[in-house]
Write a protein that holds these residues in place. Sequence first.
Motif, PDB file in Angstrom:
ATOM      1  N   HIS A  29     -23.525 -12.564 -30.068  1.00  0.00           N
ATOM      2  CA  HIS A  29     -23.760 -13.028 -28.579  1.00  0.00           C
ATOM      3  C   HIS A  29     -22.513 -13.277 -28.221  1.00  0.00           C
ATOM      4  N   SER A  30     -21.606 -14.227 -28.880  1.00  0.00           N
ATOM      5  CA  SER A  30     -20.189 -14.402 -28.307  1.00  0.00           C
ATOM      6  C   SER A  30     -19.186 -13.521 -28.449  1.00  0.00           C
ATOM      7  N   GLY A  31     -19.327 -12.728 -29.464  1.00  0.00           N
ATOM      8  CA  GLY A  31     -18.155 -11.969 -29.988  1.00  0.00           C
ATOM      9  C   GLY A  31     -17.222 -12.660 -31.015  1.00  0.00           C
ATOM     10  N   ALA A  32     -17.558 -13.884 -31.407  1.00  0.00           N
ATOM     11  CA  ALA A  32     -16.720 -14.637 -32.470  1.00  0.00           C
ATOM     12  C   ALA A  32     -16.930 -13.908 -33.761  1.00  0.00           C
ATOM     13  N   GLY A  33     -15.862 -13.620 -34.400  1.00  0.00           N
ATOM     14  CA  GLY A  33     -15.699 -12.985 -35.738  1.00  0.00           C
ATOM     15  C   GLY A  33     -15.618 -11.760 -35.559  1.00  0.00           C
ATOM     16  N   MET A  34     -15.719 -10.985 -34.626  1.00  0.00           N
ATOM     17  CA  MET A  34     -15.560  -9.552 -34.437  1.00  0.00           C
ATOM     18  C   MET A  34     -14.293  -9.192 -35.003  1.00  0.00           C
ATOM     19  N   ASP A  35     -13.315  -9.602 -34.683  1.00  0.00           N
ATOM     20  CA  ASP A  35     -11.579  -9.180 -35.120  1.00  0.00           C
ATOM     21  C   ASP A  35     -11.672  -9.097 -36.555  1.00  0.00           C
ATOM     22  N   HIS A  36     -12.544 -10.010 -37.199  1.00  0.00           N
ATOM     23  CA  HIS A  36     -12.419 -10.081 -38.792  1.00  0.00           C
ATOM     24  C   HIS A  36     -13.227  -8.868 -39.365  1.00  0.00           C
ATOM     25  N   LEU A  37     -14.310  -8.655 -38.620  1.00  0.00           N
ATOM     26  CA  LEU A  37     -15.308  -7.565 -39.025  1.00  0.00           C
ATOM     27  C   LEU A  37     -14.542  -6.274 -38.968  1.00  0.00           C
ATOM     28  N   LEU A  38     -13.906  -6.046 -37.588  1.00  0.00           N
ATOM     29  CA  LEU A  38     -13.150  -4.767 -37.649  1.00  0.00           C
ATOM     30  C   LEU A  38     -12.052  -4.360 -38.658  1.00  0.00           C
ATOM     31  N   GLN A  39     -11.378  -5.646 -38.903  1.00  0.00           N
ATOM     32  CA  GLN A  39     -10.335  -5.533 -39.869  1.00  0.00           C
ATOM     33  C   GLN A  39     -10.904  -5.212 -41.345  1.00  0.00           C
ATOM     34  N   ALA A  40     -12.150  -5.784 -41.662  1.00  0.00           N
ATOM     35  CA  ALA A  40     -12.758  -5.764 -42.972  1.00  0.00           C
ATOM     36  C   ALA A  40     -13.247  -3.857 -42.986  1.00  0.00           C
ATOM     37  N   LEU A  41     -13.754  -3.670 -42.000  1.00  0.00           N
ATOM     38  CA  LEU A  41     -14.267  -2.313 -41.720  1.00  0.00           C
ATOM     39  C   LEU A  41     -13.000  -1.125 -41.982  1.00  0.00           C
ATOM     40  N   LYS A  42     -12.041  -1.748 -41.288  1.00  0.00           N
ATOM     41  CA  LYS A  42     -10.934  -0.702 -41.545  1.00  0.00           C
ATOM     42  C   LYS A  42     -10.417  -0.514 -42.964  1.00  0.00           C
ATOM     43  N   THR A  43     -10.453  -1.819 -43.793  1.00  0.00           N
ATOM     44  CA  THR A  43     -10.001  -1.699 -45.198  1.00  0.00           C
ATOM     45  C   THR A  43     -10.989  -0.992 -45.954  1.00  0.00           C
ATOM     46  N   GLU A  44     -12.512  -1.166 -45.705  1.00  0.00           N
ATOM     47  CA  GLU A  44     -13.426  -0.286 -46.259  1.00  0.00           C
ATOM     48  C   GLU A  44     -13.400   1.233 -46.135  1.00  0.00           C
ATOM     49  N   LEU A  45     -13.117   1.604 -44.851  1.00  0.00           N
ATOM     50  CA  LEU A  45     -13.234   3.015 -44.581  1.00  0.00           C
ATOM     51  C   LEU A  45     -12.019   3.679 -45.039  1.00  0.00           C
ATOM     52  N   ALA A  46     -10.868   2.713 -45.213  1.00  0.00           N
ATOM     53  CA  ALA A  46      -9.632   3.316 -45.730  1.00  0.00           C
ATOM     54  C   ALA A  46      -9.840   3.917 -47.090  1.00  0.00           C
ATOM     55  N   VAL A  47     -10.638   3.156 -47.792  1.00  0.00           N
ATOM     56  CA  VAL A  47     -11.355   3.505 -49.422  1.00  0.00           C
ATOM     57  C   VAL A  47     -12.107   4.549 -49.215  1.00  0.00           C
ATOM     58  N   VAL A  48     -13.172   4.363 -48.410  1.00  0.00           N
ATOM     59  CA  VAL A  48     -13.861   5.603 -48.337  1.00  0.00           C
ATOM     60  C   VAL A  48     -13.631   6.906 -47.704  1.00  0.00           C
ATOM     61  N   CYS A  49     -12.569   6.896 -46.721  1.00  0.00           N
ATOM     62  CA  CYS A  49     -12.057   7.937 -46.207  1.00  0.00           C
ATOM     63  C   CYS A  49     -10.617   8.465 -46.511  1.00  0.00           C
ATOM     64  N   GLY A  50      -9.856   7.422 -47.151  1.00  0.00           N
ATOM     65  CA  GLY A  50      -8.613   7.845 -47.550  1.00  0.00           C
ATOM     66  C   GLY A  50      -7.883   7.081 -46.529  1.00  0.00           C
TER      67      GLY A  50
END
Length: 492
Positions: free
Chosen positions: A399-420
């Motif tokens: 609703h407020s967008g709080a914590g979205m930056d941390h989620l995107l950073q965590a997704l970037k880390t996980e995607l780098a593992v999955v996709c290289g």
Amino acid sequence: MWRGLSALATQAAWAPLRLCARCSTGAESLVPRSTIFALSSGQGRCAIAVIRTSGPASGLALRSLTALREPPPARKACLRLLRHPCSGEPLDRSLILWFPGPHSFTGEDCVELHVHGGPAVVSGVLQALGSVPGLRPAEAGEFTRRAFANGKLSLPEVEGLADLIHAETEAQRRQALRQLDGELSQLCQGWAKALTKALAHVEAYIDFGEDDNLEEGVLEQADRDVRGVEAALGSHLRDARRGQRLRSGANVVVTGPPNAGKSSLVNLLSQKPVSIVSSEPGTTRDVLETPVDLAGFPVLLSDTAGLREGVGAVEQEGVRRAHQRLEQADIILGVLDASDLASASSRSFLDTVVAPLVAQSHNSGGQRLLLLLNKSDLLSANAPACDTALPPHLLMSCHSGAGMDHLLQALKTELAVVCGDPTTGPPLLTRARHQYHLQGCLDALGHYQLATDLALAAEALRQARRQLNHLTGGGGTEEILDLIFQDFCVGK
């Protein structure tokens, strides 16, 4: 005189202009018929359009439209007036570039015409080129196919070029550029060179093993080279299809109990209203998919039905499909309501979905899980943020967008593992074809046994080297080439 033209074609190119079939007789037979032309920039109105030719009559084409008496400086832009070769009517003022072969993209004589991008201008110039004897419109991918045939690009580099044209995310662009630069080709050529050297040593020992002319340790050195290639191949084949995920997109599935905010999260990540958001439980009853660029990586984002005992046949089918999609996921985004962690649906989700995934990731490095506690804006300032017994998680609010930056950073880390990570490490295998030939090479080396039979060991090396040649394009069939080039546009 310009390179790439035969003596007769040269005379035709620099003789007084009688080039259109309607305007002359016999001139058409003087020029080879294998020169192609096409619009290489995008269709529609634009500031500049690029039209190019490739083939031995490129010089003739440029002479026809510009009436130049001498070839322009190679690879230097010149401003010239273009005229129709039959009527002499002015077409446009154009920047022209002359690329004499073999120092061109295709390895042939090439011309680029940078004209104004209006449809009438482009159409007029293309019609003028079509009236020059020996020129014909190019087929899709024909420029690149000629570059491959003339040894200017290897097959992986061609595939890298195709991927670069179709790249939609930053990670795809970086990976495609590495492949276009020849990193995978150079790696395979290095392996092929090592196998060729080992094969030469084995065959030399077969022919001259009884003589004293061979150095000591020849077979031992060959064996070390082969085992080194075998280890490198195994390492690349254990990449869990990361390169193919990077090329086609990783499967990210959003799951959780009803009303946890799954659809809101999908809409937030995709930045468009993909899913219906409602306070009524069970709104999403099917799997909704949307391609998304997440942190520079390509992702197929899936919104699924809330996991609960369905109240009807349709919702039960949606829950079944949600479970099915979870099995196919590369990354799972588990969403819970942070203000309602004690509910039966939240506890059931933690026990039946989250706990097995956490155990699996610890034991075998399986599917990746990110646990999200949504609706943090509903938590009171004095209330505890979460249950301390929960596995690692992120607190956020759709609703407020709080914590979205941390989620995107965590997704970037996980995607780098999955996709290289396309910026580091060895080149990735982006196509099933790469994996097939490397596996074939590794299988052939599995029959390499020096102690058993030297002749069979030599044949195993030949088979392994042949697989590497197929990968880089040295032994490809026409059917495979057609499949690779079918995705190219006309003009490329």
